[in-house]
Structure formats: C-alpha cells, structure tokens
Design an enzyme around this catalytic site. Sequence first.
Site, PDB file in Angstrom:
ATOM      1  N   HIS A 117      25.019 -60.536  49.847  1.00  0.00           N
ATOM      2  CA  HIS A 117      24.705 -59.357  50.647  1.00  0.00           C
ATOM      3  C   HIS A 117      25.899 -58.919  51.489  1.00  0.00           C
ATOM      4  O   HIS A 117      26.008 -57.759  51.867  1.00  0.00           O
ATOM      5  CB  HIS A 117      23.501 -59.635  51.552  1.00  0.00           C
TER       6      HIS A 117
ATOM      7  N   PHE B  98       8.808 -74.441  31.366  1.00  0.00           N
ATOM      8  CA  PHE B  98       9.565 -74.686  32.593  1.00  0.00           C
ATOM      9  C   PHE B  98      10.680 -73.668  32.815  1.00  0.00           C
ATOM     10  O   PHE B  98      11.459 -73.808  33.756  1.00  0.00           O
ATOM     11  CB  PHE B  98      10.113 -76.110  32.609  1.00  0.00           C
TER      12      PHE B  98
ATOM     13  N   HIS C  12       8.860 -77.033  22.670  1.00  0.00           N
ATOM     14  CA  HIS C  12       7.437 -77.102  23.035  1.00  0.00           C
ATOM     15  C   HIS C  12       6.957 -75.696  23.405  1.00  0.00           C
ATOM     16  O   HIS C  12       6.511 -75.423  24.510  1.00  0.00           O
ATOM     17  CB  HIS C  12       7.204 -78.087  24.175  1.00  0.00           C
TER      18      HIS C  12
ATOM     19  N   ASP D 245      23.436 -69.508  55.597  1.00  0.00           N
ATOM     20  CA  ASP D 245      22.236 -70.281  55.917  1.00  0.00           C
ATOM     21  C   ASP D 245      21.142 -70.060  54.886  1.00  0.00           C
ATOM     22  O   ASP D 245      20.414 -70.986  54.526  1.00  0.00           O
ATOM     23  CB  ASP D 245      21.716 -69.885  57.307  1.00  0.00           C
ATOM     24  N   GLY D 246      21.009 -68.820  54.399  1.00  0.00           N
ATOM     25  CA  GLY D 246      19.985 -68.541  53.397  1.00  0.00           C
ATOM     26  C   GLY D 246      20.218 -69.308  52.114  1.00  0.00           C
ATOM     27  O   GLY D 246      19.274 -69.835  51.513  1.00  0.00           O
TER      28      GLY D 246
ATOM     29  N   ASN E 176      26.301 -69.291  60.947  1.00  0.00           N
ATOM     30  CA  ASN E 176      26.098 -68.350  62.063  1.00  0.00           C
ATOM     31  C   ASN E 176      24.693 -68.403  62.656  1.00  0.00           C
ATOM     32  O   ASN E 176      24.407 -67.726  63.631  1.00  0.00           O
ATOM     33  CB  ASN E 176      26.449 -66.919  61.640  1.00  0.00           C
TER      34      ASN E 176
ATOM     35  N   HIS F 192       1.580 -77.428  30.382  1.00  0.00           N
ATOM     36  CA  HIS F 192       2.801 -77.483  29.593  1.00  0.00           C
ATOM     37  C   HIS F 192       2.791 -76.498  28.420  1.00  0.00           C
ATOM     38  O   HIS F 192       3.769 -76.423  27.674  1.00  0.00           O
ATOM     39  CB  HIS F 192       3.013 -78.899  29.048  1.00  0.00           C
TER      40      HIS F 192
ATOM     41  N   ARG G  97       7.347 -78.101  18.745  1.00  0.00           N
ATOM     42  CA  ARG G  97       7.237 -79.568  18.773  1.00  0.00           C
ATOM     43  C   ARG G  97       6.710 -80.072  17.431  1.00  0.00           C
ATOM     44  O   ARG G  97       7.118 -81.124  16.947  1.00  0.00           O
ATOM     45  CB  ARG G  97       6.298 -79.991  19.899  1.00  0.00           C
TER      46      ARG G  97
ATOM     47  N   HIS H   8      25.141 -54.679  54.758  1.00  0.00           N
ATOM     48  CA  HIS H   8      25.093 -55.856  55.627  1.00  0.00           C
ATOM     49  C   HIS H   8      26.455 -56.052  56.295  1.00  0.00           C
ATOM     50  O   HIS H   8      27.328 -56.738  55.747  1.00  0.00           O
ATOM     51  CB  HIS H   8      24.721 -57.100  54.822  1.00  0.00           C
TER      52      HIS H   8
ATOM     53  N   GLU I 241      16.015 -77.748  36.683  1.00  0.00           N
ATOM     54  CA  GLU I 241      16.059 -76.619  35.763  1.00  0.00           C
ATOM     55  C   GLU I 241      16.776 -75.399  36.353  1.00  0.00           C
ATOM     56  O   GLU I 241      17.599 -74.770  35.679  1.00  0.00           O
ATOM     57  CB  GLU I 241      14.638 -76.212  35.329  1.00  0.00           C
TER      58      GLU I 241
ATOM     59  N   HIS J 186      22.469 -58.046  60.795  1.00  0.00           N
ATOM     60  CA  HIS J 186      22.478 -58.690  59.475  1.00  0.00           C
ATOM     61  C   HIS J 186      22.412 -57.672  58.348  1.00  0.00           C
ATOM     62  O   HIS J 186      23.266 -57.678  57.456  1.00  0.00           O
ATOM     63  CB  HIS J 186      21.312 -59.663  59.355  1.00  0.00           C
TER      64      HIS J 186
END
Length: 846
Positions: A248, A620, A644, A338-339, A368, A656, A703, A208, A593, A445
């Site tokens: 990159h 999660f 859990h 920007d990404g 840019n 869950h 749990r 790049h 998270e 890019h």
Amino acid sequence: MLRVQYVQAKVGIDVGSSYVNSCLFIIAACWPATKYSSMVLSNFVGFVATPAPPSGLSCMAINLFWVRLLLNVPLIRCPLWRQPQRPLSTKPLQNGPIITTLSLSLSLSLSLPTMAASSTSSLSLSKALFHPTTPLPSSSHRSSLRLPLRPTPSAPLSLRRLAAAVHPAAPAATTLPKAPADAALVEKSVNTIRFLAVDAVEKANSGHPGLPMGCAPMGHVLYDEAMKYNPKNPFWFNRDRFVLSAGHGCMLQYALLHLAGFDSVKEEDLKEFRQWGSKTPGHPENFETPGVEVTTGPLGQGIANAVGLALAEKHLAARFNKPDNEIVDHYTYVILGDGCQMEGIANEACSLAGHWGLGKLIAFYDDNHISIDGNTDIAFTESVDSRFEGLGWHVIWVKNGNNGYDDIRAAIKEAKAVKDKPTLIKVTTTIGYGSPNKANSYSVHGSALGAKEVDATRKNLGWPYEPFHVPEDVKKHWSRHISEGAAFEAEWNAKFAEYEKKYKEEAAELKSIINGELPAGWEKALPTYTPESPADATRNLSQQNLNALVKVLPGLLGGSADLASSNMTLLKMFGDFQKDTPAERNVRFGVREHGMGAICNGIALHSPGLIPYCATFFVFTDYMRGAIRLSALSEAGVIYVMTHDSIGLGEDGPTHQPVEHLASFRAMPNILMLRPADGNETAGAYKIAVLNRKRPSILALSRQKLPQLPGTSIEGVEKGGYTISDNSTGNKPDVILIGTGSELEIAAKAAEDLRKEGKAVRVVSLVSWELFDEQSEAYKESVLPAAVSARVSIEAGSTFGWEKIVGSKGKAIGIDRFGASAPAGRVYKEFGITKEAVVAAAKQLI
C-alpha cells in the site's frame, strides 16, 4: 558532593520574515550523591540572541534551570518511547566534582502565531567531557542516543518536551553515529522521497502517504547506497531484488525508481498515480512497472515472495558458482509492516527462510505500531524480535528510523556479515513523519493529507518547493546510478564471458534459466501411453512426467506441503533443497500451503527459466488461494500439482473432497485449470504448463486408477477441448457427451451403450476450458457445433458454469452439495455420477 550535568542546546527559530534567531540556554539535570557538601558551577552559558530572543522563553528557561538545580526535582518526564532508554552518562574526574557539558544541536518547530517553523529535526553528539582522559566511547547502531519522545518534527516547541530530552546519568556512555559528510544532502533526498509521495497521493486524492513518509530513510539508504541494480535494464540478472511487502506504500518505491532513473517512472507517471493506464498503480505490479519485482498488496504475500527470490539465488549460486567465479551473487531486500507481521503467510514463509538459512535475505520491519484501526496494541502485542529469533533469523533493532541513517547503514553491514541466517532489521519509525497533525496516527495511513496539512508539512520540514519538484542537487546526486548501474552490468557480463570460456555446460544451463529459453526438443521427454498401458492414477502419471522433465529442464524444481508421498511429486534423481544442500531440487515446504504458493511465485519471478511446481490436495487450495490468485495476476508461471481432485478420493470424506474448486478456478482470470483423464492428457497438461511461463497452471489429478483411453492425445490437450471418439457424419451427431478427468471414462462408456442402440454419439474431452475458449470459432464449431443442442456433461464437481458448454437445452451432471465418506465407488453411485445417468440424460435430449 553534588553532581551536576549541563546540557547546552541550540535552538533554531524562524520568526516572521526574519530568518534565524538563535539562542543558547541551559537546562541542568542534577541530583545529590550523599550530602550537599559543595557545588561547582562552571561553564555557565547564558542567553544570547540575534537580533533578539523571545523574552518569555528566556525567562522561563532560566527559572526552570534554577528550580531544577536547587530543588533537585526531575524535569517533567515524557514516557513516549516504547523502547528501553539508553541515557547519557558521566564518568568521574579524579579528585574532583563531576561536571559534564553536552552540546546538543536541535532544530525544533515552534507553534507560535508569528513563527513559521522550517527546520529539520536532527540530533548529534559533539565533544562532551572537560577532561581529555575521559572520552565518550563510540556507539553502535544498537546503542545510539535516544530522546525520550518519538522524534518527529511535528511537535511544537515546549519546555516540557525539551526538558524531557535530558536523562539522568548511567554507568555506560553512548554517542551518536558520526554523520556522513553529505548529511544535509541525504536529508534533502529523503524529504524529496517524502514529498513525491505526498504530492502524488494528494493529486490522486487516494493512496497511503504514511508509510512512504516514515520509510523514506531506509528506502534512501537501500536504493542510493546499498543496492546493486541498473536503472536502464531492470531485468539484469545479478541485480539485487527489492520487495515492498507493505504494498500500500507503493509511492515509496515509485519515488525511488524515479530518482534512480528508471524509465518506467517518469515525472508524468508520478502525476498519474492510481489513474487509468498509469505505470504507477495503487499497489506495485511487476507486469506494469519495470523495476517492481513482484506484485504486492495483500499483506504478507511480499515477504513470502522474497523468500522465494532468496531461495532462487541460493539455489542457483550453489549450482553454478565456482571457486574462481561467483557468477550468482545478489541480495533480496524487503520492507514489511505490522500488517504483514500479523498475517499467517508471513510466519509460514519466514519459518522456512530461517530453516533454509537464506543469508542473503534482509527484511526491514517498519515498526510504526499503527494500522487502519489505530495503534497496533489493540490486537498485536507479541514480541516480533523473539518470534523471529525463534524462527532462526538474525535480529537487529534500529530504534530511530526517522533519521538514524548511520544506524540503518550499520544494520545492513551487520546483516551482510551474517551468512547463515536471514536478517530482520526492526526499524522503529513514525508513520507520516513530518505531518504536524497526523503523524503517528491511523489518519495518515490510508488517505491523502489534505491541502492544509500538506502545506503545514512543507513548512514543518522546510520544503519550499512546488509539488513533484526534485531539487537539482538531489537530481544530480541520484543521476550517478545510471552510469554506476551500467558499470555493474558490464562488469558482470565480462565476468560471465570468462565463466562461459571455462564452464561451457554450466554457462549454457544458466543462460537458459536467465533467458527462459527451453532446450530444443525438450517436449520429446514427455512419456506417451497407449490403451494397452496399465491403468493408473493421474497423480502417479504426473510423477512420471515430472521425473522425465527434470532431466531436460534445468529450471524445474519444487515440492509438496508435507504430502510428497501422496501427491507423488518427488524427483527421484535429486535430493532435498536444505540449508547445507541448496543445489538439490526437491523442496520440502512442510504443512504451509499458503507460504508454499507465494514462495513459488517468488521463484518463478526471479528468472524466466525457473519453473517451480508445488503440490497438495486440491481441496487445500483453499489455504493458498491468495497466492494462486497473485500467480495469475503477476504472471508467474507456477505449476500447481493438485491431487485427490474429487469425491473419488473416497473415505476421507467431505472435508477432503473438492466440489466447488474447479468452477472457482475456471472463474479466475489468467490461469489454466487442467483436469487430465489419463496418461496422454497428463503429459499434455505438463507440456502446456511448461510453455505457459506467464500463466500459472493447476493440474487436478486423481487418487483412483483410470484407464488409458483411446483417442486421447497431447496435441488434443493443447486445444483445451477435442473429440476423442465420434461415429457421426457431417458434424451432426445426435448427442455430444462431454467429460473431464476421471469422468471422461464414464462418458466414453455411456457412448458405447448409446451407439449399440444406433445413436450417433460424439465424446469430447474438455480438459481446459480456458484453452478451448482461445481456439478459433471454426475449431470450436467443429467440436461443439451450434446446431447440436443435445449435450450432456459429466464432472464430479459443481455444475456451476456448465450451462456455458451444454446450453439451455443440455444437461449437466455433477455434484452441488458436499461429498460424503465412503468407498469411492459407493460415493459415485449415490451421487449419480454414473454411466447410467449419462445414458438416461442423453435419451431424454435426443
């Protein structure tokens, strides 16, 4: 009265084998006041050429001047700048006409068949007004002179573009920042960075080049002027940290490390960019290239890591700095694109950075406006400035990132003056700056420029050197960082020696965090349990371990994603890490998270002795898998406390209840998946997690309450798998029952029933597959003898992968569908995760 503004422009032109033919010509911008009562023309400068200017250009310029002057029509306007303009202006002279002469020094490339452009693109403002009492005020980095077109040397010379450089007068005057004395060397250094990147990408035919070409100015100012580091000791504790979140563009960082004298990036390493075994991989890897702080590439991860690095600095400074000795004092710098801004993880982490007031975090946003699919306005039109201001950041805009070196310097100075907020410096750049045909486009890019475009870029930027060449004056200039870096570290070492004399206990703690040395006998703080100890959920047992360990591990800190009271992760003897209480060790991440995981990576990679933990429900981990994967890849020893852990959580139901999660993390390299069954195994899991500083650990915790089982031990957990009960002889049981976590109790009860029927049964706890795989073949044979094919496993999760353990003739009991909402006991029964199922399967195999 007719007001007239004159602009004197100097254009450098290379013509064939002749070098420079210079010409002076006038383009005037004029407009009426109320009546054309008079006109004063003065200081007219005609055309002078050496040896001879192109006559066509001369005539066109003169004709354009008079057309503009007499007809009072604007020169062709060019609305290419996205940002608002700050036009040049005049102030009236007393009792007379308004006449302002500006001298603009321009170097422009020409697209003429016989002309080779080799000049740079720079713009400076010199003395302007005729009258000595009307000086132009000096400008700041917020109000610098701007051309009304993107300032790139890729554009061919045309009167249309040159005319667009002239602005109508405005009420307030501005000036360019004063160029430094060594401006030419700075430009040469910046172009060295650009072409090291261009050449490496071209040789690899992969990479790049666009970001390094556009971000070279800010990279130069950071590494050559702003940052404090020692190239010969990349791990010096009090160095400033740099994170290339837009990973990159890693050739930018490799070029900077090479120029600064880091041994990890020699010229041959640049030439081996993206090749097998290279120190210059396709994205920055901290475990591969000393000088790279964190591993980046997945967008948004780097800025979140940087928040963790800055958190660590603020925390350690609050704990160890003294009024007479600020022993912890460094900045964290980031370049993100920007990404990164589009990724949700960046917003999560930056929200926390603003909340925590991380004043030593300075982020450069490479604005840019180009991504892989094209201009970002196809999908990204929000006001990043306003969003970050809302997040509690100080925001600065450098409008000319291509060569506005003073603007960048001033922005850093301003950012450092803001102590209570992180700073976002939005730097508007041209991706692929200098490439005549690809700059400011997506084509630069993510792919090499190509031989023809590389040659054109060399001509465009006046770069006559061979690939990978560093000019001697640039090399000499950068070489000072070796001695300066050694001096920085020596000065800090002397400072620490004084600190150690006055503050022995604090110095010892800080030294252990810097070196990663665990206190002697720390593991003795781990609690132990007997079968008579009360049953308890392993999440509660986890809290007991955390609160025992924090008393003996000075680097332990962490928290939960808004689930501390459910994950049971609160450190009871400490308060909350907050903006005004940064010395505390409970970190409140909120419902973030993904950001939480990446921030913890940054904390872990700041210093070897920092041991961060973070927590949420096991299911999660889906929100934070990217960060967990980078923990494993970048060797960040984060402890993931995941509660859990199965259908045993009951009524919350399948949204869950994790099913596939154990298998998925067992498939991930360089991570320990630990599922303890009781108190001793939980303590063992924490011992392993603390010891593994270059390998993250996931603790899957229940749990529901579980009994303290006979035969479990901390030492057994260290082996990954071990026998907790066995009534066989000669290592020849009739059947082996294997369980993990909450299901180890079920396996133990099934064994009791089978033994009553005269069967020789071995029960094995396989708390960590990874640790078991690392044991000797002899040990593994002693636990799971190859001759015994009658094996039954039970785990409240996917059976995927268990064939490796039970073999083709064994039986894996588990869940290969989503869970259900009901009390835990009913769910276990409905899915067949029962003692009766284990007994029946064992009888079939014996």
